[in-house]
Design a protein around this motif. Sequence first.
Motif, PDB file in Angstrom:
ATOM      1  N   ASN A  65     -10.078 -11.106-104.453  1.00 28.62           N
ATOM      2  CA  ASN A  65     -10.910 -10.222-103.648  1.00 28.62           C
ATOM      3  C   ASN A  65     -11.814  -9.453-104.614  1.00 28.62           C
ATOM      4  O   ASN A  65     -11.318  -8.800-105.541  1.00 28.62           O
ATOM      5  CB  ASN A  65     -10.010  -9.261-102.868  1.00 28.62           C
ATOM      6  CG  ASN A  65     -10.791  -8.307-101.997  1.00 28.62           C
ATOM      7  OD1 ASN A  65     -11.819  -7.772-102.389  1.00 28.62           O
ATOM      8  ND2 ASN A  65     -10.281  -8.093-100.800  1.00 28.62           N
ATOM      9  N   PRO A  66     -13.142  -9.522-104.445  1.00 30.10           N
ATOM     10  CA  PRO A  66     -14.033  -8.880-105.415  1.00 30.10           C
ATOM     11  C   PRO A  66     -13.915  -7.355-105.470  1.00 30.10           C
ATOM     12  O   PRO A  66     -14.269  -6.744-106.469  1.00 30.10           O
ATOM     13  CB  PRO A  66     -15.425  -9.301-104.951  1.00 30.10           C
ATOM     14  CG  PRO A  66     -15.273  -9.765-103.568  1.00 30.10           C
ATOM     15  CD  PRO A  66     -13.858 -10.200-103.388  1.00 30.10           C
ATOM     16  N   VAL A  67     -13.373  -6.725-104.433  1.00 29.74           N
ATOM     17  CA  VAL A  67     -13.242  -5.271-104.401  1.00 29.74           C
ATOM     18  C   VAL A  67     -11.905  -4.821-104.986  1.00 29.74           C
ATOM     19  O   VAL A  67     -11.850  -3.986-105.881  1.00 29.74           O
ATOM     20  CB  VAL A  67     -13.415  -4.741-102.956  1.00 29.74           C
ATOM     21  CG1 VAL A  67     -13.195  -3.241-102.902  1.00 29.74           C
ATOM     22  CG2 VAL A  67     -14.765  -5.120-102.395  1.00 29.74           C
ATOM     23  N   GLY A 138     -17.698 -26.352-113.038  1.00 24.43           N
ATOM     24  CA  GLY A 138     -17.692 -26.327-111.582  1.00 24.43           C
ATOM     25  C   GLY A 138     -18.321 -25.062-111.066  1.00 24.43           C
ATOM     26  O   GLY A 138     -18.536 -24.102-111.811  1.00 24.43           O
ATOM     27  N   GLY A 139     -18.625 -25.057-109.790  1.00 24.64           N
ATOM     28  CA  GLY A 139     -19.239 -23.860-109.241  1.00 24.64           C
ATOM     29  C   GLY A 139     -19.297 -23.863-107.734  1.00 24.64           C
ATOM     30  O   GLY A 139     -18.777 -24.758-107.063  1.00 24.64           O
ATOM     31  N   SER A 144     -24.630 -14.169-100.929  1.00 16.40           N
ATOM     32  CA  SER A 144     -24.810 -12.851-101.546  1.00 16.40           C
ATOM     33  C   SER A 144     -25.008 -12.924-103.059  1.00 16.40           C
ATOM     34  O   SER A 144     -25.655 -12.066-103.638  1.00 16.40           O
ATOM     35  CB  SER A 144     -23.616 -11.955-101.225  1.00 16.40           C
ATOM     36  OG  SER A 144     -22.430 -12.538-101.730  1.00 16.40           O
ATOM     37  N   GLU A 145     -24.439 -13.925-103.714  1.00 11.22           N
ATOM     38  CA  GLU A 145     -24.454 -13.985-105.177  1.00 11.22           C
ATOM     39  C   GLU A 145     -25.306 -15.108-105.743  1.00 11.22           C
ATOM     40  O   GLU A 145     -25.604 -15.118-106.932  1.00 11.22           O
ATOM     41  CB  GLU A 145     -23.020 -14.153-105.704  1.00 11.22           C
ATOM     42  CG  GLU A 145     -22.058 -13.081-105.258  1.00 11.22           C
ATOM     43  CD  GLU A 145     -22.388 -11.720-105.828  1.00 11.22           C
ATOM     44  OE1 GLU A 145     -22.880 -11.652-106.967  1.00 11.22           O
ATOM     45  OE2 GLU A 145     -22.173 -10.729-105.125  1.00 11.22           O
TER      46      GLU A 145
END
Length: 161
Positions: A65-67, A138-139, A144-145
């Motif tokens: 979770n980025p937050v 990989g990606g 949003s990013e």
Amino acid sequence: MKKSCLILVALLVILCSYASSSVEASTVIGLKNGAGAGILGLEIENEFDSGLAVGIVGGLAAVLNPVTLDPIAGVSAAGTVRYYIATSGNVRPFGGGFGGIVAISDGTTNITIPLFGVTGGAELRLGKFRITGELGYGGTVLESEGFIGALASGVSLGYIF
């Protein structure tokens, strides 16, 4: 997430049905980590006489979770393509790629993220068993990013039919 699991199972059944009807094919079923399979997954690969191989991988995945930086569980599923270079020994190098999805859910939000990558590696065959290791890039692309890429690596242990 249930829909992603159902799609993964359907793809596994189709590939196994095709592989069993192809007399010249070498089919491998194994456990895999990374490079499209997630933390731990299943790999099924059908190699043709030409050295070209197609397969599917899928398994348990986790993203942060980025937050809160807490892990969020999910599933991954990807199609794979590899080309094995013929050698006279038990070790064969290969190059290939993968593309698929990661479906995650934190209980309130369900997200499906595309994933793709290219890898190179080697396969070691010991009788009816094989071990592979691969490394690449990989990606994914997020609205949003934009593009997010990282090192892609994987290992697997399989049984050859």
